[in-house]
Every structure is written in C-alpha cells, then in structure tokens.
Design a protein around this motif. Structure first.
Motif, PDB file in Angstrom:
ATOM      1  N   LYS A  62       0.833  -1.215   0.000  1.00  0.00           N
ATOM      2  CA  LYS A  62       0.000   0.000   0.000  1.00  0.00           C
ATOM      3  C   LYS A  62       0.863   1.258   0.000  1.00  0.00           C
ATOM      4  N   TRP A  63       2.036   1.193  -0.619  1.00  0.00           N
ATOM      5  CA  TRP A  63       2.976   2.301  -0.504  1.00  0.00           C
ATOM      6  C   TRP A  63       2.448   3.610  -1.098  1.00  0.00           C
ATOM      7  N   LYS A  64       1.678   3.532  -2.165  1.00  0.00           N
ATOM      8  CA  LYS A  64       1.172   4.752  -2.787  1.00  0.00           C
ATOM      9  C   LYS A  64       0.227   5.491  -1.847  1.00  0.00           C
ATOM     10  N   GLU A  65      -0.715   4.729  -1.258  1.00  0.00           N
ATOM     11  CA  GLU A  65      -1.660   5.348  -0.328  1.00  0.00           C
ATOM     12  C   GLU A  65      -0.941   5.923   0.887  1.00  0.00           C
ATOM     13  N   PHE A  66      -0.007   5.133   1.438  1.00  0.00           N
ATOM     14  CA  PHE A  66       0.736   5.582   2.616  1.00  0.00           C
ATOM     15  C   PHE A  66       1.591   6.804   2.304  1.00  0.00           C
ATOM     16  N   LEU A  67       2.201   6.818   1.127  1.00  0.00           N
ATOM     17  CA  LEU A  67       3.063   7.938   0.750  1.00  0.00           C
ATOM     18  C   LEU A  67       2.260   9.227   0.616  1.00  0.00           C
ATOM     19  N   ILE A  68       1.098   9.138  -0.030  1.00  0.00           N
ATOM     20  CA  ILE A  68       0.253  10.328  -0.201  1.00  0.00           C
ATOM     21  C   ILE A  68      -0.231  10.834   1.155  1.00  0.00           C
ATOM     22  N   LEU A  69      -0.701   9.917   2.004  1.00  0.00           N
ATOM     23  CA  LEU A  69      -1.166  10.306   3.330  1.00  0.00           C
ATOM     24  C   LEU A  69      -0.017  10.854   4.172  1.00  0.00           C
ATOM     25  N   GLY A  70       1.154  10.214   4.051  1.00  0.00           N
ATOM     26  CA  GLY A  70       2.316  10.671   4.806  1.00  0.00           C
ATOM     27  C   GLY A  70       2.753  12.061   4.394  1.00  0.00           C
ATOM     28  N   PHE A  71       2.635  12.353   3.103  1.00  0.00           N
ATOM     29  CA  PHE A  71       3.017  13.682   2.620  1.00  0.00           C
ATOM     30  C   PHE A  71       2.107  14.756   3.198  1.00  0.00           C
ATOM     31  N   PHE A  72       0.781  14.562   3.075  1.00  0.00           N
ATOM     32  CA  PHE A  72      -0.156  15.592   3.522  1.00  0.00           C
ATOM     33  C   PHE A  72      -0.278  15.653   5.044  1.00  0.00           C
ATOM     34  N   GLY A  73      -0.455  14.492   5.685  1.00  0.00           N
ATOM     35  CA  GLY A  73      -0.797  14.480   7.098  1.00  0.00           C
ATOM     36  C   GLY A  73       0.354  14.533   8.072  1.00  0.00           C
TER      37      GLY A  73
END
Length: 299
Positions: A62-73
């Motif tokens: 799930k790296w794409k989802e985690f990366l996007i969430l990690g960037f914003f949140g």
C-alpha cells in the motif's frame, strides 16, 4: 454520542499542547528535524502496537496510499505547523487552525462526493467567527506574528483537510491504525530527506526540558491523540466532528495563559465561548449521520 464528544475534546487538548511544545522547541530544533524525530518515535510505537495485535503492515503493498497520506498528514501538515511556530505565538497559530474544518468540508464533496449537512457548515462558520474574535482579542497582547508564519499555518490547514478526506477514501480498504502507521512511516522518510543539506549540528540546542517536550509530541500529541480522535470521529461521524477542531484555539489560549503567562482579555474569552458554541451546535445533527465512517486525523 457523549463519549464520542469527550474523546474529540481530549484529542484537541492534547493537540493544543503540541502547539505549546512546538513553540517551546522552535529555538531548540529545526522544524524538519523536529518533525523527523517526532514521527520517527511515533512510527516505532505504532508499529509495535500493530505487532502486539498481530496485524499485518502492508508497508510496500500500500505504498502509494501511505506515501500520499504521509506527505499531507505527517510531512506537510506537521512541518508547516512547526515552521509557523518559529514566528507566531502558540495561541496565534492554534487560533488560525480554525481553518481546518473548513478545509475538510471543502474537500469532502470533491474527493468523496459526500453531501455535507447544512448544520456542519453553520457550526463551522460559527466557530470561525469565534476564532476571528479570538484573534482580535490577541492583537492587544504581547505576542508577535508574521505574514509568512500565518501563511504556513494556513497551508497546514489545507494539508490536514486533504489528508482527512483521503484518509476516509483509503479507509475503505485499510484500517485506521494501519493507515496511521503507514502515513507516519512515509511521512518520517520525507521529513528526514528534507533535513539533508538544510540542518547542521549548530542549529540543535537541546535541554532536558526540550527532550520532555519531544517525548510529549511523539506520544501524547501523536499516538494517544490519534486514538482518541479517530474513536470519537467513528462514534459521531466526520462532518459532525470537523468543527471540534476549533476547540484548539481555546486550549492554546488557556495553555498560553497558564504556561506562557499570556494575558487574556474579555474579547478573547468571548471568542472562546463562541468557538465552543459552534462545535456544540454541530453535535446536534440528526442521528442518521452517526453511521458514517470516521475520518483519520493527526496533528
């Protein structure tokens, strides 16, 4: 409902302390390094909780989802907050955070295609009016501010709003704990990368009190506040929960008076009461909203 509201309030209290610690740590650590240390510790704790509960951690799947969430949140939101706290008082920065529920409600129809209840908008507007009064009350105090700092905090509100709605979207296939651990992991990596070439040892001035503040933001203001907020949102629904973020200005003013010895005026007190009233008003939505899945939050 009452338990959910209590959990939301507890989370905002813990996050209010994060603003105080962020302001206190401003001269001790660069914002990017502080964010790296904070979320590095939080990632280890969250990973340990997953392991204790024998839960899988699809960190690559799930790296794409985690990366996007990690960037914003984690990266954008927290780093921008700590950058803003270099030039703004904790109270001022906390009061600007009233923009968070507006950002959440703004992004929700476009990202999730959800219909927002009119009372959510009304409650958010009431809370923002309260915060505007709070800001007016603080103008007569001794705290200093800057336009750049205010822009950084406002941008952090937008980052949190996007993280929140994306958290619900991805939450259809990922549980909240795993999602937060994944976002924390990738957000820490982004924060660490941002330190390269921008941080040197001469910028670090740690003391015993500073380390205690780091421990607070890494545990109570991160892991504990997350569980409190996510559980509260799950109970009352995301649209209802959003305006409760506006309690942050209240707690930052209270903590500013108690811990930083800031003065509080009648207008400041009035603004705090109106801010709370907006959040309470929104809590009286119809029961049909209780079944909506909660949004992920972090601060």
């Amino acid at each position: 409902m009452k338990k959910g509201v209590a959990l939301l309030i507890l989370a905002t209290i813990l996050w209010g302390g994060n603003y105080i610690c962020g302001r206190f740590l401003a001269p001790a650590l660069p914002a990017t390094l502080l964010n790296t240390i904070r979320w590095g510790i939080s990632t280890i704790l969250l990973w340990g909780i997953l392991a204790f509960n024998k839960m899988d951690f699809p960190i690559l799947k799930k790296w794409k989802e985690f990366l996007i969430l990690g960037f914003f949140g984690v990266f954008a939101f927290s780093t921008l907050n700590y950058l803003g706290l270099r030039s703004l008082s904790a109270s001022h920065a906390g009061m600007i955070s009233a923009g968070i529920p507006i950002a959440i409600l703004l992004f929700t129809p476009f990202v999730l295609k959800d219909k927002i209840h009119a009372k959510s908008w009304i409650g958010a507007i009431i809370s923002v009016i309260g915060v505007m009064i709070l800001i007016q009350g603080k103008q007569g105090g001794a705290s200093q501010s800057s336009l750049i700092g205010e822009i950084e905090i406002l941008l952090s509100c937008l980052a949190w709003g996007m993280y929140t709605v994306l958290g619900k979207k991805y939450g259809k296939s990922i549980d909240p704990l795993t999602m937060t651990a994944g976002a924390s992991f990738y957000g820490t990596l982004l924060s660490a990368l941002s330190c390269i070439g921008t941080v040197d040892t001469g910028m670090i001035h740690m003391t015993g009190s500073a380390w205690l503040a780091v421990i607070y933001v890494s545990t109570l203001a991160s892991v504990v506040a997350f569980f409190s907020w996510s559980a509260g949102v799950e109970m009352v629904g995301p649209a209802l929960a959003a305006p409760f973020i506006n309690l942050l200005p209240v707690w930052t003013v209270v903590f500013g008076v108690l811990l930083l010895h800031e003065k509080i005026s009648f207008i400041t007190l009035l603004g705090g009461i109106i801010t709370i009233a907006g959040a309470v008003f929104t809590s009286y939505q119809t029961s049909s909203n209780k079944n909506k899945k909660g949004l992920i939050q972090t601060a």
